[in-house]
Design an enzyme around this catalytic site. Sequence first.
Site, PDB file in Angstrom:
ATOM      1  CG  ASN B 202      40.599 -26.591  17.710  1.00 20.97           C
ATOM      2  OD1 ASN B 202      41.119 -27.264  16.749  1.00 20.97           O
ATOM      3  ND2 ASN B 202      39.744 -25.751  18.063  1.00 20.97           N
ATOM      4  CG  PHE B 204      36.983 -30.721  11.444  1.00 16.26           C
ATOM      5  CD1 PHE B 204      36.329 -30.527  10.693  1.00 16.26           C
ATOM      6  CD2 PHE B 204      36.733 -29.101  13.291  1.00 16.26           C
ATOM      7  CE1 PHE B 204      34.632 -29.282  11.056  1.00 16.26           C
ATOM      8  CE2 PHE B 204      35.134 -29.018  13.325  1.00 16.26           C
ATOM      9  CZ  PHE B 204      35.077 -28.425  12.213  1.00 16.26           C
ATOM     10  CG  MET B 380      33.395 -35.150  17.591  1.00 12.85           C
ATOM     11  SD  MET B 380      35.554 -36.256  17.180  1.00 12.85           S
ATOM     12  CE  MET B 380      35.892 -36.625  18.907  1.00 12.85           C
ATOM     13  CG  HIS B 403      35.584 -19.492  17.719  1.00 11.23           C
ATOM     14  ND1 HIS B 403      34.969 -19.466  19.129  1.00 11.23           N
ATOM     15  CD2 HIS B 403      36.438 -20.119  17.579  1.00 11.23           C
ATOM     16  CE1 HIS B 403      35.703 -20.591  19.531  1.00 11.23           C
ATOM     17  NE2 HIS B 403      36.754 -20.895  18.789  1.00 11.23           N
ATOM     18  N   GLY B 404      32.435 -20.527  17.921  1.00  7.76           N
ATOM     19  CA  GLY B 404      32.230 -22.173  18.226  1.00  7.76           C
ATOM     20  C   GLY B 404      31.173 -22.853  18.992  1.00  7.76           C
TER      21      GLY B 404
END
Lengths: 137, 480
Positions: B202, B204, B380, B403-404
């Site tokens: 993950n 990027f 993305m 966190h995401g």
Amino acid sequence: MRFKTIEHTADIGIEVEADTLGELFEGTAAAMFSLMVDPETVRKTVERELSLEAGDLEELLFIWLNELLFIVDAEGLLFSGFEVKNVGDSRLLATTSGEKINPERHKFLEEIKAATYHEMTVERQDSGWKARVIFDV
Amino acid sequence: MVEGLKRISDYKWELSTDYKAGMRVPGIVFADEELLNLAMRDKALEQVANVAFLPGIVYGSLAMPDLHWGYGFPIGGVAAFSEDGVVSPGGVGFDISCGVRLVKTNLEEGDVRPGLRGLLALMASNVPKGLGKRGSIKTPEQLLRKVFTGGARAVLDMGYGRQEDLECTEWGGSYPGAGPDRVSPRAYERGKDQLGTLGSGNHFVEVQVVEKVLLPEVAGEFGLHEGQVTVMIHSGSRGVGHQICTDYLQVMDHAVKRMGIEIPDRQLACAPLGSKEASDYMAALACAGNYAIGNRQALMHWVRHSFERHFKSSERQLGMDLLYDISHNIARMETHEVDGKRMELCVHRKGATASFPPGHPDLPPAFKEVGQPVIIPGDMGTHSYVLVGSETAMRESFGSTCHGAGRAMSRSKAKKTISGSELRARLESEGIIVMSEKDSLLAEEAPEAYKDVSRVVDICEGAGLSRKVAMLKPMGVLKG
């Protein structure tokens, strides 16, 4: 050796069955590498001898798989051949064969960061052995 | 509904200690009904309960709204331990100090869009990414020791970056307490040529545009405005972290057996704070943290270098200032107030981000008045967010937030159901260019494999753990 992948939300697991403990260790390594790269594309041009010690079978499996991942990372080698010469509760002697990573021929399927202890098992069954490993990817 | 789980407020649930015999504290999950249901499909709640077994755990075993099944701790797990408690490598994970940094620019979307493909190609050639890729920065042992102790500061000394970068990095760019002698030769070996490499999975580098400012005052303080181009970098400590975690899991596994500590999952192996095992791990952990910060510092250098070549201008002229760099896999000593008492706690964040309010002593001067920037990488295809830390987080979650997006679909299912090439085409039609090594790896990271990041940050805001400052939309993505 027979193996299947385990569904896991974030990571990937494997379940491996084999007739003997030696084949089980060979099988888990082969299964792990098959998640990373097509084994057919990895030639056997270099060999490594591994001699590992642990307190129990799960720890031995943990060390075995993580030692192979260390070699991938540090030396840039991939393996497709695994021969366990001797294995017991506390010791593993094995030879692995493979080659240097070649980006032209080796198309990576997955990066495996490590083999984890989470839900790890190594069990004797009625006929043969079974192991379960979850990888951090 | 699961037995033992009860709703406390709109976005907060308590998993009672009756859920599983051996829990020392309840589990506390920040989620709405839908996200909770997603978490209940796998073993995430079980893992929340397992963490609650660990000695010295204070208040509760917490889970952020992006909670999902991990190994050992759940992803999105937060747990704090008193001085008579433990530290657990499984509470940090293998990618120690994995995190994000956000680089600003003074470019607008229209400046970047026309030549974006060329810019991405330039970045792709400058940033080593993917499996088995070596970096161009070689760090033999002596130099690596400096990175292990100095973090971004050491990488800056090597000529990558500028002094101001350190002021916008956690801990001023270097984690304190690093002990390079506590790091194994194997970790040194793995770290020798991976500094400034992105890795895979993950991780990027993403060129983004600020699509919407949601909290204008704070966005102004952070130097963010609508239409502005930013670059987000998501990577970690690479093989160094993986090896240090592997090494210390074994050390802790032996400690647990010797000391007779009962744990429900071997991956939760731990050692009492103050023991040699724990002190050694904390010292090695800081080294991996420093390697991760240094890695992102070097990656930022390649990004700036690519922009300089593409726009034929210096990165300073392009306004490429760092907003902030923050880790979301870490354990560290922090001061918190629990039941009116100030305590020194070892806070583990496994897929969770610090969310400190204005005035927090650990904040750099630039953020003392406004609060800490929290950088949330999305998937993305949707959005990423910049949030700001809050006082409520200090009371509710040991100063932590999400966190995401958090995964919702397994990688194998994503690969089976999503075509990488179709995904690439679909994203392009939405104005998002993706460069990745392989289509199948792309499919694993598809937006539909993740939870809705907007929902996750909304719940964090609803629960008071952080406030939304700006929403960022991807324009171009570089995947490992």
